[in-house]
Design a protein around this motif. Structure first.
Motif, PDB file in Angstrom:
ATOM      1  N   ASN A 122       7.731  21.219   1.185  1.00  0.00           N
ATOM      2  CA  ASN A 122       8.086  20.446   0.021  1.00  0.00           C
ATOM      3  C   ASN A 122       6.957  20.443  -0.994  1.00  0.00           C
ATOM      4  O   ASN A 122       5.954  21.126  -0.850  1.00  0.00           O
ATOM      5  N   HIS A 123       7.164  19.630  -2.025  1.00  0.00           N
ATOM      6  CA  HIS A 123       6.235  19.655  -3.148  1.00  0.00           C
ATOM      7  C   HIS A 123       4.816  19.278  -2.751  1.00  0.00           C
ATOM      8  O   HIS A 123       3.863  19.679  -3.381  1.00  0.00           O
ATOM      9  N   ILE A 124       4.697  18.487  -1.664  1.00  0.00           N
ATOM     10  CA  ILE A 124       3.365  18.035  -1.271  1.00  0.00           C
ATOM     11  C   ILE A 124       2.506  19.237  -0.891  1.00  0.00           C
ATOM     12  O   ILE A 124       1.361  19.359  -1.321  1.00  0.00           O
ATOM     13  N   LEU A 125       3.116  20.120  -0.165  1.00  0.00           N
ATOM     14  CA  LEU A 125       2.362  21.278   0.283  1.00  0.00           C
ATOM     15  C   LEU A 125       2.017  22.181  -0.890  1.00  0.00           C
ATOM     16  O   LEU A 125       0.946  22.763  -0.931  1.00  0.00           O
ATOM     17  N   GLY A 135       1.191  21.288  -3.671  1.00  0.00           N
ATOM     18  CA  GLY A 135      -0.004  20.703  -4.261  1.00  0.00           C
ATOM     19  C   GLY A 135      -1.248  21.077  -3.492  1.00  0.00           C
ATOM     20  O   GLY A 135      -2.319  21.212  -4.071  1.00  0.00           O
ATOM     21  N   PHE A 136      -1.087  21.288  -2.209  1.00  0.00           N
ATOM     22  CA  PHE A 136      -2.258  21.544  -1.376  1.00  0.00           C
ATOM     23  C   PHE A 136      -2.667  23.012  -1.375  1.00  0.00           C
ATOM     24  O   PHE A 136      -3.829  23.320  -1.141  1.00  0.00           O
ATOM     25  N   LEU A 189      -5.364  23.893  -3.754  1.00  0.00           N
ATOM     26  CA  LEU A 189      -6.573  23.190  -3.318  1.00  0.00           C
ATOM     27  C   LEU A 189      -7.214  23.914  -2.134  1.00  0.00           C
ATOM     28  O   LEU A 189      -8.426  24.107  -2.084  1.00  0.00           O
ATOM     29  N   ALA A 190      -6.370  24.332  -1.235  1.00  0.00           N
ATOM     30  CA  ALA A 190      -6.871  25.036  -0.057  1.00  0.00           C
ATOM     31  C   ALA A 190      -7.525  26.341  -0.476  1.00  0.00           C
ATOM     32  O   ALA A 190      -8.562  26.734   0.067  1.00  0.00           O
ATOM     33  N   PHE A 247     -10.844  25.691  -1.930  1.00  0.00           N
ATOM     34  CA  PHE A 247     -11.695  25.359  -0.801  1.00  0.00           C
ATOM     35  C   PHE A 247     -12.153  26.649  -0.098  1.00  0.00           C
ATOM     36  O   PHE A 247     -13.321  26.826   0.249  1.00  0.00           O
ATOM     37  N   ILE A 307      -1.848  21.184  17.075  1.00  0.00           N
ATOM     38  CA  ILE A 307      -1.013  20.481  16.082  1.00  0.00           C
ATOM     39  C   ILE A 307      -0.197  21.504  15.290  1.00  0.00           C
ATOM     40  O   ILE A 307       1.005  21.345  15.090  1.00  0.00           O
ATOM     41  N   ALA A 308      -0.875  22.594  14.883  1.00  0.00           N
ATOM     42  CA  ALA A 308      -0.172  23.617  14.087  1.00  0.00           C
ATOM     43  C   ALA A 308       0.958  24.250  14.889  1.00  0.00           C
ATOM     44  O   ALA A 308       2.056  24.481  14.363  1.00  0.00           O
ATOM     45  N   CYS A 364       3.762  21.936  14.977  1.00  0.00           N
ATOM     46  CA  CYS A 364       4.380  21.899  13.636  1.00  0.00           C
ATOM     47  C   CYS A 364       5.318  23.093  13.469  1.00  0.00           C
ATOM     48  O   CYS A 364       6.436  22.950  12.979  1.00  0.00           O
ATOM     49  N   CYS A 402       8.408  22.584  15.301  1.00  0.00           N
ATOM     50  CA  CYS A 402       9.267  21.582  14.650  1.00  0.00           C
ATOM     51  C   CYS A 402       9.921  22.160  13.404  1.00  0.00           C
ATOM     52  O   CYS A 402      11.076  21.865  13.110  1.00  0.00           O
ATOM     53  N   PHE A 403       9.161  22.968  12.650  1.00  0.00           N
ATOM     54  CA  PHE A 403       9.738  23.594  11.459  1.00  0.00           C
ATOM     55  C   PHE A 403      10.936  24.456  11.847  1.00  0.00           C
ATOM     56  O   PHE A 403      11.854  24.643  11.084  1.00  0.00           O
ATOM     57  N   ARG A 433      16.684  10.398  -9.066  1.00  0.00           N
ATOM     58  CA  ARG A 433      16.366   8.992  -8.810  1.00  0.00           C
ATOM     59  C   ARG A 433      17.347   8.060  -9.528  1.00  0.00           C
ATOM     60  O   ARG A 433      17.569   6.938  -9.104  1.00  0.00           O
ATOM     61  N   PRO A 455       0.886  13.104  -2.621  1.00  0.00           N
ATOM     62  CA  PRO A 455      -0.064  14.223  -2.647  1.00  0.00           C
ATOM     63  C   PRO A 455      -1.328  13.915  -3.440  1.00  0.00           C
ATOM     64  O   PRO A 455      -2.391  14.424  -3.137  1.00  0.00           O
ATOM     65  N   VAL A 469     -11.272  24.474   6.284  1.00  0.00           N
ATOM     66  CA  VAL A 469     -10.101  24.838   5.459  1.00  0.00           C
ATOM     67  C   VAL A 469      -8.846  24.829   6.332  1.00  0.00           C
ATOM     68  O   VAL A 469      -7.811  24.282   5.947  1.00  0.00           O
ATOM     69  N   VAL A 523      -3.752  22.290   8.045  1.00  0.00           N
ATOM     70  CA  VAL A 523      -2.918  21.703   9.117  1.00  0.00           C
ATOM     71  C   VAL A 523      -2.543  20.266   8.742  1.00  0.00           C
ATOM     72  O   VAL A 523      -1.379  19.863   8.886  1.00  0.00           O
ATOM     73  N   THR A 582       3.815  17.081   5.195  1.00  0.00           N
ATOM     74  CA  THR A 582       5.126  17.455   4.667  1.00  0.00           C
ATOM     75  C   THR A 582       6.246  17.035   5.608  1.00  0.00           C
ATOM     76  O   THR A 582       7.400  17.078   5.252  1.00  0.00           O
ATOM     77  N   PHE A 583       5.863  16.636   6.819  1.00  0.00           N
ATOM     78  CA  PHE A 583       6.875  16.237   7.784  1.00  0.00           C
ATOM     79  C   PHE A 583       7.426  14.868   7.455  1.00  0.00           C
ATOM     80  O   PHE A 583       6.690  13.909   7.349  1.00  0.00           O
ATOM     81  N   PHE A 611       5.058  12.989  19.378  1.00  0.00           N
ATOM     82  CA  PHE A 611       4.323  13.869  18.480  1.00  0.00           C
ATOM     83  C   PHE A 611       3.261  13.066  17.731  1.00  0.00           C
ATOM     84  O   PHE A 611       2.114  13.478  17.575  1.00  0.00           O
TER      85      PHE A 611
END
Lengths: 790, 306, 216
Positions: free
Chosen positions: A2-5, A7-8, A11-12, A15, A54-55, A58, A61-62, A489, C42, C168, C173, C179-180, C187
């Motif tokens: 989603n949009h959050i990622l 945004g990252f 940034l990543a 980095f 964790i990855a 994830c 789950c994805f 919305r 975010p 990084v 991660v 995003t979940f 979990f």
């Protein structure tokens, strides 16, 4: 993602670039310096391994959490996933080991490669076919979704033998996998021998097959389909024609039909094949059950609805079906509603003096029941129980309980959440009735929670200052009435339209604040109503409820003002027959209540263009819509008009207008009169009797039989009309109705008929009285419902 | 001689492929002021940092107060007074704040001593460090070190940027402190004239190697500058006499030699009156050593010796 | 370990510019942003990331003159590490606490309610109440990691860039986790456990490696 990622990601990268830049930094360490030391090795290995775990989860789950659903997969496919995951985990460990030896950068790169590869390898959705890698490493067809069939006959009849396409599959109840089914049952392109087609004009599914005949049943299954997706194949649910036979107690079923359905998630599909047919054994049981049930109700009528616990326990054996049947009859027989309540009270031990604890236990029982059934509706047995018990519950306890449910993700979707919401709704109404001006605990505690969950519909129903303020402020921010531009919305997507969510909910709300809003924004609300009515998805052209909120304003009310537009619009855009258009218009007038005059109803009749043959049956369908006080006058006007048309026609072809004979144009006139007769209108009855009573008595009797006998609860007034009719045949006809509906009022008529002047009537009356006496004396233990099969 | 408070055993340090310090061995006892001399990039600062434990040696070990430099316990680290060339307090900090910081670190820190030192140099305690002149900054930092009453002083260019009288003053204070407290001090500097006055020993590092480590007095006694003609060579001198370096200028050859007291007479006898020979200053000695080393003239010297 | 105020002050002062800048960003954001704050925001995540990097970078300038000064005053490495952690906590607190108070008191709610006539306030105030804790949790994960990165990079060891890659990776991660929308209870517990392991490891290793870092 989603949009959050999104945004990252930049940034990543920044980095990462920063890290790469640091590579070029001046070296000030000796070239002979070691790569790592113990502390760094341990730390970086632990971090890498933890983040890797964790990855890995994830990624799983994805991909629909496939690792958690291995049991649902075919063993070979599950094993492939386990092996791939084990390899990924082994690489993960190798990467961690690299880090242990000071090669953390390489370890991170390796881990990234592992994750990308793992993500590419494991399967995302088997119905889309296997992925590129999976198609090459998993055993062929191991990725095909698993199908499980459950065969059921007549909602749970056990011991029925089932044959499909000539193969005996088993005796109910039984289950089998899709693979077993496909292996056993060969698909037939042509119907098997012995399959008889329905006569021409009769739909196959309506045709009563003779015993031993095959009947067609569509069974759903997963079919491979070649397409352009992924590896060129996908798996879709498809119905295919099969031919079935069912046998119970050595007898083939007749009049059989079959359906199948069900579903599942990505990996496993559970389908139910329901076959329904008639067996003389079960039909007999069913018939007997029906007779016992009717007798049980008659017994209640004969006791003037004063039933005891034993009677209620007997009714309880009829279960949900009994509830639905009594509920239906109670629509015309109000006393039965009380019996239904007593049934519910008896079952849950509801009484006026019950404690809050007992009520709480009842609520818990009901919640438990509906969660098992996964179904709940307000008009169900449990729904009525809730209506009867809610005010015995502690409102604060309920509020806390419901608050907890709203805050929990898992419990919100349970059927019991619906039960609690109903309790909350009932309590809110009760509290509002008691103290309308005060903000009650539900409005204080529950409404805000519902707003937080964006469940505005429920929040608006409960009302309160919080939702009022919320909606008003939202509307202040966004006032456009419609359009996708409103944004997700702000819009409510309903009937294919994007309309202002805030206006929509405010329009539906009933509170002084909402009322004030509705008055101030009258034009916008009318525009909203118009949008809803004119929307093509609203095929029925039903006007929204809020249009009728301000009827107290009389002719200045929104609905009254909109009437002319509505009437015109329905004629031009409602794609249906004239009687349907007429019904829509009358429906609208009904909702106007006292503002709708007789003239308006008549006007509707006059302006509705009757472009299809004016058949009496259709006219009756429309007349039913009329409110009781308007039925007679409006119908009389219609009858007068139709009679005029018929007489004119008679005159045109030279017939005597006073002669009684079959004349097609009379049919709608008669049906309109009959409609009034059904309601117990004596004048109309006399009119019909006058017309047909002498020369066409059988015709009249037939009509009345059809109207009176087929109706389980005929109008008392009609029975009275028949009972006092000069014709003994008609008086006898009334006895048939009394036999079915032995209410106190009808029993009085029976008493009179026992002393009827006509011998035949007296004899029939005696027979009915004897039958009723027998029912009265039948012990209730003999009236319990018997199971259909073993 | 008293105990060695500073010890370096085969101490080496590389930066990338460059060896900044190579196999250095050195023992410094209490009560000594050691002038650590060497040209830029010789490894002086690296050596001091290694002693302070700021860097990891590539090879060898160093000890301060009998503790490994890289694992100095709190009780020892607070006994070391360090004044580096590259370190500097944050500009925004006031002198008082610096005093507080140092007082927090050094158990024996004497605030009164520090305050008096600041008064002496007319420095207000509330002044920020960035507002001070270069010389004043040095005074503040020196006072911070000395007020901590350290047992070991590691000073890297402590007087750089100071005027001559201030330099003298600073070194006098250092000398007095070492004499009074029996501490040991290493002073890395380029300003040889000033340190020569107060130092007990001199250690010269060049290209990472310890070229000389000697008692300054002994050095004055034993080192001579010999002037020869341009075409002349030194005769065979024997094992006791060491040729430190040589240079040719203005048609003459100058050779620096080191000989013990006894050997000097032999030398005079050998060379006779035709050769001019006189004593040298530390600066001249340093130049002789460093130039000799910088030209990498070991082979050349052997030739001269021949 | 005894807290030495003078040392703490100087260390805190090192990160003061970034503390002030972040405070100037975070407070107006907390006061004026119209959206209801949530843990998946975010911008907050980016802010925590940038703030943590800045603090770790400023606290890890082991080649700077001022650090060389502080590290040669006579403090032990453990004392210095302890005060570094303490000053980090103070720097975070200096930003986090005002922001949290803005959310909790509820200044934000009042401003949104009265000034901006926001429909969400004061209703959503309770929902936002947990956001500062998540915010703090972000620092709790990232700061030990980044401190470790800077300490590791100052070691007399090669392979110092590997740890940058590692950081990084961990950030990506965490971003992925954010995003979940749905997390199974197990979990979540697993993530909490692994995060705690990472935090403790970074802190312990940071402390150990801080003893051997090179100040140049």
């Amino acid at each position: 993602m989603n949009h959050i990622l999104y945004g990252f990601i930049p940034l990543a990268f920044i980095f990462l670039i920063a890290g790469l830049i640091s590579l070029s930094k001046k070296k000030n360490r000796p070239v002979s310096a070691p790569r790592t030391n113990t502390a760094a090795s341990i730390t970086e290995t632990i971090i890498l391994f933890s983040a890797g775990c964790i990855a890995l989860i994830c990624i799983s789950c994805f991909n629909n959490g496939i690792l958690l659903k291995l049991r649902e997969l075919r063993p070979a496919f599950a094993m492939t996933h386990i092996i791939i995951t084990a390899i990924a985990a082994a690489f993960l460990l190798s990467a961690a080991l690299l880090s242990w030896f000071g090669r953390t950068a390489m370890a991170v790169i390796l881990m990234t490669i592992i994750f990308f590869s793992y993500n590419a390898a494991i399967d995302k959705a088997p119905f889309e076919g296997p992925g590129y890698i999976m198609a090459r490493i998993a055993p062929k067809d191991s990725w095909v979704p698993v199908v499980n069939y459950t065969f059921e006959i007549n909602n749970g009849l056990q011991g029925v033998e089932v044959w499909i396409n000539g193969v005996f599959l088993g005796t109910t109840p039984f289950k089998m996998t899709g693979d077993e089914f496909n292996k056993k049952v060969l698909f037939l392109t042509e119907p098997p021998e012995g399959f008889a087609k329905a006569p021409e004009g009769v739909p196959q599914e309506n045709w009563k097959q003779p015993e031993g005949n095959w009947f067609k049943v569509q069974i759903v299954g997963i079919e491979k389909e070649e397409n352009i997706s992924r590896q060129g194949i996908s798996y879709l649910s498809k119905f295919k024609d099969y031919y079935a036979k069912i046998k119970y107690a050595g007898e083939w079923g007749i009049n059989c039909i079959g359906t199948s359905g069900g579903g599942g998630d990505f990996y496993q599909y559970d389908y139910e094949v329901s076959l329904n047919g008639h067996f003389s054994v079960t039909d007999k049981i069913e018939q007997e059950n029906r007779e016992r049930f009717n007798k049980l109700l008659q017994k209640a009528r004969l006791a003037d609805y004063k039933v005891d616990k034993e009677w209620l326990a007997t009714l309880d054996t009829y279960g949900e079906r009994g509830w639905r049947d009594v509920q239906k009859i109670a629509e015309n027989e109000k006393e039965l509603s009380e019996i239904l309540d007593r049934w519910v009270k008896w079952k849950y031990g509801i009484s006026d003096d019950m404690t809050q604890k007992q009520a709480g236990k009842d609520l818990d029982d009901i919640c438990h029941q509906v969660d098992i059934k996964r179904d709940y509706s307000k008009d169900s047995f449990e729904g009525r129980a809730i209506e009867l018990v809610y005010d015995k519950l502690d409102v604060e306890y309920i509020v806390k309980k419901y608050e907890k449910i709203l805050k929990s993700r898992n419990q919100r979707s349970l059927a019991s959440a619906m039960v609690l919401y109903q309790v909350i709704e009932l309590w809110d109404k009760k509290l509002n009735d008691e103290e309308a001006d005060k903000t009650n605990i539900i409005e204080k505690k529950i409404t805000p929670e519902l707003i937080k969950l964006e469940d505005f519909r429920k929040a608006a129903v409960l009302g309160g200052p919080e939702i009022e303020k919320y909606l008003l402020r939202q509307y202040q921010r966004e006032k456009r009435i419609e359009g996708v531009e409103l944004g997700y919305r702000n819009y409510e997507y309903t009937m294919g339209m994007f309309i202002n969510k805030w206006l929509y909910h405010l329009a539906f709300m009933k509170s002084p604040v909402a009322q004030e809003f509705q008055e101030k924004n009258r034009q916008e609300i009318m525009k909203l109503a118009e949008l809803i009515i004119n929307n093509n998805f609203n095929r029925e052209r039903n006007p929204p409820e809020f249009l009728f909120y301000d009827l107290n304003l009389g002719e200045k009310s929104m609905a009254y003002e909109y009437w002319a537009s509505y009437s015109e619009h329905v004629e031009s855009s409602f794609p249906s027959f004239w009687w349907e258009i007429l019904k829509k218009r009358w429906d609208y007038l009904n909702r106007l209540g006292s503002l709708a005059t007789e003239e308006m109803y008549v006007h509707c009749w006059k302006i509705t263009k009757r472009d299809a043959p004016l058949m009496g049956g259709y006219l009756q369908q429309a007349l039913i819509v009329l409110p009781p006080d308007k039925r007679k006058p409006v119908t009389n006007v219609i009858v007068k008009e139709l009679l005029g048309i018929a007489n004119k026609k008679r005159q045109e072809i030279g017939l005597d207008i006073n002669a009684v004979h079959y004349f097609q144009e009379d049919e709608p006139v008669d049906m309109a009169r009959e409609f009034l007769v059904k309601s117990g209108d004596e004048e109309s009855f006399q009119w019909l009797f006058f017309k047909y009573g002498r020369n066409q008595k059988n015709y009249l009797k037939g009509r009345l039989e059809q109207n009176v006998m087929d109706k389980s609860t005929p109008e008392h007034s009609l029975i009275q009309i028949l009972a006092k009719n000069e014709d003994s045949e008609l008086r006898k006809l009334s006895l048939e109705a009394i036999r079915k509906l032995s209410t106190a009022a009808n029993r009085k008529i029976l008493e009179k008929l026992l002393n009827d002047s006509d011998e035949q009537v007296r004899s029939a009356a005696k027979q009915v009285a004897a039958e009723l006496e027998e029912i009265k004396n039948t012990p209730v233990s003999e009236l319990v419902s018997e199971p259909k099969g073993n | 001689m008293s105990e060695n408070v500073i010890r370096a055993e085969n101490l080496s340090r590389d930066y990338g492929r460059f060896r900044a310090l190579d196999n250095l061995n050195l023992n410094i006892p209490r009560g000594r002021v050691v002038a650590l001399l060497g040209p830029n990039g010789a490894g002086k600062t690296t050596f001091i940092k290694l002693l302070m434990g700021l860097l990891e040696p590539t090879e060898g070990k160093s000890f301060v107060l009998d503790n490994l430099s890289r694992a100095l316990p709190g009780s020892v680290v607070s006994k070391i007074g360090y004044m580096g060339d590259m370190d500097e307090p944050p500009g925004w900090s006031t002198i008082r704040q610096l005093m507080e910081i140092q007082a927090g670190a050094a158990a024996k820190f004497e605030k009164e001593y520090f305050v008096q030192a600041m008064k002496k140099h007319e420095l207000n305690l509330n002044k920020t460090y960035s507002s001070l002149s270069k010389g004043q900054k040095k005074w503040v930092r020196a006072a911070l070190v000395l007020a901590g009453k350290p047992d070991v002083l590691l000073l890297d260019e402590p007087v750089e940027g100071m005027d001559p009288s201030a330099r003298k003053d600073m070194y006098d204070q250092l000398r007095d402190y070492v004499t009074d407290t029996d501490a040991a001090a290493i002073v890395a500097t380029h300003v040889i004239g000033d340190i020569e006055r107060v130092a007990d020993d001199v250690a010269i590092i060049n290209h990472g190697h310890l070229v000389t480590y000697a008692d300054l007095e002994e050095l004055r006694e034993q080192v001579r500058e010999v002037q020869l003609g341009a075409d002349e060579d030194l005769p065979e001198l024997g094992d006791e006499i060491e040729v430190l370096g040589s240079k040719t200028a203005d048609g003459a050859k100058i050779v620096w030699i080191k000989c013990p007291e006894k050997a000097r007479e032999i030398l005079e006898n050998l060379l006779g009156e035709k050769i001019i020979m006189w004593t040298v200053s530390l600066e001249t000695f340093y130049l002789a050593i460093t130039e000799h080393n910088s030209n990498n003239t070991q082979a050349h010297l052997k030739e001269i010796e021949k | 370990m005894k807290i030495k105020m003078s040392l703490l002050k100087i260390m805190f002062r090192e990160t003061l510019p970034v503390t002030l800048i972040t405070l100037l960003i975070a407070c107006p954001y907390a006061l004026f942003t119209r959206e209801v704050l949530n843990w998946q925001n975010p911008w907050i995540a980016i802010f925590i990331l940038a703030h943590s990097i800045a603090i770790a970078a400023l606290s890890g300038r082991y080649r700077s003159r001022s650090f060389a000064f502080v590290y040669t005053r006579g403090f032990t490495r453990d004392e210095l590490w302890f005060h570094k952690m303490l000053s980090t906590a103070l720097s975070i607190l200096a930003v986090w606490l005002p922001v949290s108070l803005i959310v909790w008191l509820p200044v934000r709610s009042l401003i949104q309610d009265k000034l901006f006539i926001s429909p969400y306030f004061p209703l959503m105030m309770i929902r936002e109440a947990s956001v500062p804790w998540v915010w703090l949790g972000g620092y709790a994960i990232l700061l030990p990691l980044f401190h470790y990165v800077w300490i590791r990079r100052a070691q007399p060891l090669r392979g110092e860039n590997g740890v940058v890659f590692l950081a990084v990776g961990v950030v990506i991660v965490i971003a992925t986790l954010m995003t979940f929308r749905w997390h199974a209870q197990w979990f979540r517990i697993l993530i909490y456990c692994l995060s705690t392991v990472m935090i403790i490891t970074c802190l312990v290793a940071g402390r150990i490696l801080h003893r051997t870092l090179e100040v140049q």
